[in-house]
Scaffold this motif. Sequence first.
Motif, PDB file in Angstrom:
ATOM      1  N   ALA A 151       0.836  -1.200   0.000  1.00 20.43           N
ATOM      2  CA  ALA A 151       0.000   0.000   0.000  1.00 20.43           C
ATOM      3  C   ALA A 151       0.868   1.246   0.000  1.00 20.43           C
ATOM      4  O   ALA A 151       0.634   2.185  -0.762  1.00 20.43           O
ATOM      5  CB  ALA A 151      -0.925  -0.018   1.209  1.00 20.43           C
ATOM      6  N   ARG A 152       1.883   1.242   0.843  1.00 22.58           N
ATOM      7  CA  ARG A 152       2.757   2.416   0.933  1.00 22.58           C
ATOM      8  C   ARG A 152       3.478   2.655  -0.390  1.00 22.58           C
ATOM      9  O   ARG A 152       3.536   3.790  -0.880  1.00 22.58           O
ATOM     10  CB  ARG A 152       3.767   2.231   2.065  1.00 22.58           C
ATOM     11  CG  ARG A 152       4.717   3.420   2.206  1.00 22.58           C
ATOM     12  CD  ARG A 152       5.822   3.162   3.183  1.00 22.58           C
ATOM     13  NE  ARG A 152       6.761   4.267   3.166  1.00 22.58           N
ATOM     14  CZ  ARG A 152       6.741   5.309   4.006  1.00 22.58           C
ATOM     15  NH1 ARG A 152       5.824   5.376   4.937  1.00 22.58           N
ATOM     16  NH2 ARG A 152       7.631   6.275   3.904  1.00 22.58           N
ATOM     17  N   GLU A 153       4.070   1.609  -0.947  1.00 23.81           N
ATOM     18  CA  GLU A 153       4.821   1.773  -2.194  1.00 23.81           C
ATOM     19  C   GLU A 153       3.914   2.254  -3.325  1.00 23.81           C
ATOM     20  O   GLU A 153       4.329   3.072  -4.156  1.00 23.81           O
ATOM     21  CB  GLU A 153       5.499   0.460  -2.566  1.00 23.81           C
ATOM     22  CG  GLU A 153       6.645   0.090  -1.624  1.00 23.81           C
ATOM     23  CD  GLU A 153       7.303  -1.227  -1.989  1.00 23.81           C
ATOM     24  OE1 GLU A 153       6.753  -1.952  -2.850  1.00 23.81           O
ATOM     25  OE2 GLU A 153       8.365  -1.539  -1.410  1.00 23.81           O
ATOM     26  N   GLN A 201     -11.246   5.396  -3.336  1.00 27.30           N
ATOM     27  CA  GLN A 201     -10.655   5.204  -4.670  1.00 27.30           C
ATOM     28  C   GLN A 201      -9.404   4.342  -4.595  1.00 27.30           C
ATOM     29  O   GLN A 201      -9.175   3.493  -5.470  1.00 27.30           O
ATOM     30  CB  GLN A 201     -10.333   6.565  -5.281  1.00 27.30           C
ATOM     31  CG  GLN A 201     -11.572   7.390  -5.632  1.00 27.30           C
ATOM     32  CD  GLN A 201     -11.240   8.809  -6.021  1.00 27.30           C
ATOM     33  OE1 GLN A 201     -10.314   9.421  -5.480  1.00 27.30           O
ATOM     34  NE2 GLN A 201     -11.996   9.363  -6.969  1.00 27.30           N
ATOM     35  N   LEU A 202      -8.587   4.534  -3.562  1.00 26.94           N
ATOM     36  CA  LEU A 202      -7.367   3.741  -3.421  1.00 26.94           C
ATOM     37  C   LEU A 202      -7.699   2.284  -3.132  1.00 26.94           C
ATOM     38  O   LEU A 202      -7.016   1.369  -3.614  1.00 26.94           O
ATOM     39  CB  LEU A 202      -6.496   4.318  -2.303  1.00 26.94           C
ATOM     40  CG  LEU A 202      -5.822   5.662  -2.614  1.00 26.94           C
ATOM     41  CD1 LEU A 202      -5.161   6.237  -1.359  1.00 26.94           C
ATOM     42  CD2 LEU A 202      -4.777   5.495  -3.728  1.00 26.94           C
ATOM     43  N   VAL A 203      -8.742   2.053  -2.334  1.00 26.61           N
ATOM     44  CA  VAL A 203      -9.168   0.675  -2.051  1.00 26.61           C
ATOM     45  C   VAL A 203      -9.538  -0.043  -3.352  1.00 26.61           C
ATOM     46  O   VAL A 203      -9.125  -1.183  -3.601  1.00 26.61           O
ATOM     47  CB  VAL A 203     -10.366   0.669  -1.075  1.00 26.61           C
ATOM     48  CG1 VAL A 203     -11.007  -0.715  -1.021  1.00 26.61           C
ATOM     49  CG2 VAL A 203      -9.915   1.092   0.320  1.00 26.61           C
ATOM     50  N   LYS A 204     -10.312   0.621  -4.200  1.00 26.99           N
ATOM     51  CA  LYS A 204     -10.726   0.018  -5.474  1.00 26.99           C
ATOM     52  C   LYS A 204      -9.558  -0.103  -6.449  1.00 26.99           C
ATOM     53  O   LYS A 204      -9.405  -1.107  -7.137  1.00 26.99           O
ATOM     54  CB  LYS A 204     -11.838   0.859  -6.105  1.00 26.99           C
ATOM     55  CG  LYS A 204     -13.132   0.867  -5.296  1.00 26.99           C
ATOM     56  CD  LYS A 204     -14.175   1.785  -5.938  1.00 26.99           C
ATOM     57  CE  LYS A 204     -15.444   1.819  -5.122  1.00 26.99           C
ATOM     58  NZ  LYS A 204     -16.471   2.737  -5.699  1.00 26.99           N
ATOM     59  N   SER A 224      -7.342  -3.423   1.523  1.00 25.25           N
ATOM     60  CA  SER A 224      -8.379  -3.060   2.482  1.00 25.25           C
ATOM     61  C   SER A 224      -8.238  -1.621   2.962  1.00 25.25           C
ATOM     62  O   SER A 224      -7.141  -1.047   2.974  1.00 25.25           O
ATOM     63  CB  SER A 224      -8.355  -4.004   3.690  1.00 25.25           C
ATOM     64  OG  SER A 224      -7.192  -3.785   4.468  1.00 25.25           O
ATOM     65  N   ARG A 225      -9.362  -1.050   3.393  1.00 22.05           N
ATOM     66  CA  ARG A 225      -9.369   0.319   3.887  1.00 22.05           C
ATOM     67  C   ARG A 225      -8.450   0.525   5.098  1.00 22.05           C
ATOM     68  O   ARG A 225      -7.695   1.503   5.148  1.00 22.05           O
ATOM     69  CB  ARG A 225     -10.790   0.761   4.231  1.00 22.05           C
ATOM     70  CG  ARG A 225     -10.875   2.196   4.744  1.00 22.05           C
ATOM     71  CD  ARG A 225     -12.291   2.519   5.211  1.00 22.05           C
ATOM     72  NE  ARG A 225     -13.206   2.476   4.085  1.00 22.05           N
ATOM     73  CZ  ARG A 225     -13.421   3.491   3.266  1.00 22.05           C
ATOM     74  NH1 ARG A 225     -12.771   4.627   3.457  1.00 22.05           N
ATOM     75  NH2 ARG A 225     -14.282   3.384   2.271  1.00 22.05           N
ATOM     76  N   PRO A 226      -8.466  -0.382   6.132  1.00 19.10           N
ATOM     77  CA  PRO A 226      -7.559  -0.175   7.271  1.00 19.10           C
ATOM     78  C   PRO A 226      -6.089  -0.125   6.862  1.00 19.10           C
ATOM     79  O   PRO A 226      -5.298   0.643   7.422  1.00 19.10           O
ATOM     80  CB  PRO A 226      -7.859  -1.378   8.179  1.00 19.10           C
ATOM     81  CG  PRO A 226      -9.263  -1.764   7.846  1.00 19.10           C
ATOM     82  CD  PRO A 226      -9.381  -1.519   6.379  1.00 19.10           C
ATOM     83  N   THR A 227      -5.708  -0.940   5.868  1.00 22.11           N
ATOM     84  CA  THR A 227      -4.319  -0.947   5.419  1.00 22.11           C
ATOM     85  C   THR A 227      -3.977   0.346   4.691  1.00 22.11           C
ATOM     86  O   THR A 227      -2.900   0.927   4.884  1.00 22.11           O
ATOM     87  CB  THR A 227      -4.060  -2.157   4.510  1.00 22.11           C
ATOM     88  OG1 THR A 227      -4.386  -3.364   5.210  1.00 22.11           O
ATOM     89  CG2 THR A 227      -2.598  -2.226   4.083  1.00 22.11           C
ATOM     90  N   ILE A 228      -4.909   0.809   3.849  1.00 24.38           N
ATOM     91  CA  ILE A 228      -4.714   2.077   3.149  1.00 24.38           C
ATOM     92  C   ILE A 228      -4.605   3.220   4.155  1.00 24.38           C
ATOM     93  O   ILE A 228      -3.716   4.078   4.067  1.00 24.38           O
ATOM     94  CB  ILE A 228      -5.878   2.351   2.178  1.00 24.38           C
ATOM     95  CG1 ILE A 228      -5.870   1.349   1.015  1.00 24.38           C
ATOM     96  CG2 ILE A 228      -5.816   3.787   1.653  1.00 24.38           C
ATOM     97  CD1 ILE A 228      -4.694   1.480   0.078  1.00 24.38           C
ATOM     98  N   ARG A 229      -5.493   3.217   5.143  1.00 26.16           N
ATOM     99  CA  ARG A 229      -5.505   4.290   6.156  1.00 26.16           C
ATOM    100  C   ARG A 229      -4.210   4.295   6.957  1.00 26.16           C
ATOM    101  O   ARG A 229      -3.663   5.352   7.275  1.00 26.16           O
ATOM    102  CB  ARG A 229      -6.712   4.103   7.066  1.00 26.16           C
ATOM    103  CG  ARG A 229      -6.921   5.213   8.077  1.00 26.16           C
ATOM    104  CD  ARG A 229      -8.266   5.083   8.734  1.00 26.16           C
ATOM    105  NE  ARG A 229      -9.349   5.246   7.781  1.00 26.16           N
ATOM    106  CZ  ARG A 229     -10.614   4.884   8.017  1.00 26.16           C
ATOM    107  NH1 ARG A 229     -10.928   4.323   9.157  1.00 26.16           N
ATOM    108  NH2 ARG A 229     -11.546   5.081   7.105  1.00 26.16           N
ATOM    109  N   SER A 230      -3.718   3.104   7.287  1.00 26.50           N
ATOM    110  CA  SER A 230      -2.474   2.994   8.045  1.00 26.50           C
ATOM    111  C   SER A 230      -1.298   3.534   7.231  1.00 26.50           C
ATOM    112  O   SER A 230      -0.424   4.235   7.762  1.00 26.50           O
ATOM    113  CB  SER A 230      -2.222   1.539   8.436  1.00 26.50           C
ATOM    114  OG  SER A 230      -1.002   1.395   9.101  1.00 26.50           O
ATOM    115  N   ALA A 231      -1.255   3.216   5.943  1.00 32.49           N
ATOM    116  CA  ALA A 231      -0.179   3.701   5.080  1.00 32.49           C
ATOM    117  C   ALA A 231      -0.229   5.225   4.952  1.00 32.49           C
ATOM    118  O   ALA A 231       0.798   5.907   5.022  1.00 32.49           O
ATOM    119  CB  ALA A 231      -0.272   3.047   3.704  1.00 32.49           C
ATOM    120  N   LEU A 232      -1.428   5.777   4.797  1.00 31.98           N
ATOM    121  CA  LEU A 232      -1.583   7.222   4.692  1.00 31.98           C
ATOM    122  C   LEU A 232      -1.169   7.915   5.991  1.00 31.98           C
ATOM    123  O   LEU A 232      -0.551   8.977   5.972  1.00 31.98           O
ATOM    124  CB  LEU A 232      -3.031   7.578   4.350  1.00 31.98           C
ATOM    125  CG  LEU A 232      -3.479   7.287   2.918  1.00 31.98           C
ATOM    126  CD1 LEU A 232      -4.980   7.498   2.781  1.00 31.98           C
ATOM    127  CD2 LEU A 232      -2.727   8.166   1.918  1.00 31.98           C
TER     128      LEU A 232
END
Length: 245
Positions: free
Chosen positions: A11-13, A33-36, A41-49
């Motif tokens: 997710a971070r990369e 949008q990033l999830v799609k 998953s949203r929690p992983t995207i949120r953690s990376a952000l």
Amino acid sequence: MNSFIPRQRLARESIEEILAASRPGDRIPSEDQLVKQLGISRPTIRSALSALEQEGLVIRKHGVGTFVSGPLPSMNASLEALYSVADIVRNNGYEPSVADIHVEHLILPVAVCEKLKVTKNTPGYRVKRTILADGQPAVFLVDYLPTSIQNISVNLSDFSDKMLPTLSRLGICISYAIADLTIKRTTEEAAEALHIAADDPVLFLQQVAYTPDHAPVIYSHGYHREGLVTYTLTRKVELSERISK
């Protein structure tokens, strides 16, 4: 997608690739949008952000979106000197500014009364503001103090940024402060002021400021964005340690 790459790293990369193709101030895709787009998953995207925000690479504005930023300022200060946050910012070569100043009249909370050694139901002020370094939110500050200090009426109607000079003009001198420094999760109020997530870690400094005759007069909370300010402390060897064999 390579399943052997940890999802957090992937997710971070992936988000870093988006940042590399963007300019400061650009808005990047939303969490949905990033999830799609990335299939993560949203929690992983949120953690990376959240991690990228702590590093100053993105700015998240609640209800608005996530924007590309530059690296956060990096500042150093000594715990042995009682500097204002604005002075710390200036001494490190950045331009300080103050935002969202709010002075509230209230009955001081019981815990604050205990810190300041005043009776319960003492009227006072709660003063909050955000200190910025080159426009980046750096520290969210909250001060509590009584409306009367050593028989001097405290009027904060013209308060602008620094508490100590304001009190000095009223004839109230601050001589020293005793501070505690910890890492903790931020509050929602501080998170909104610092443009970080509500559960992000911050460097939390709470202190009591005293007059020359050792009267406690200000109880303060400072929420420092992680990684922005490093505090140093000189530790001296005791005489007994130097002469022991």
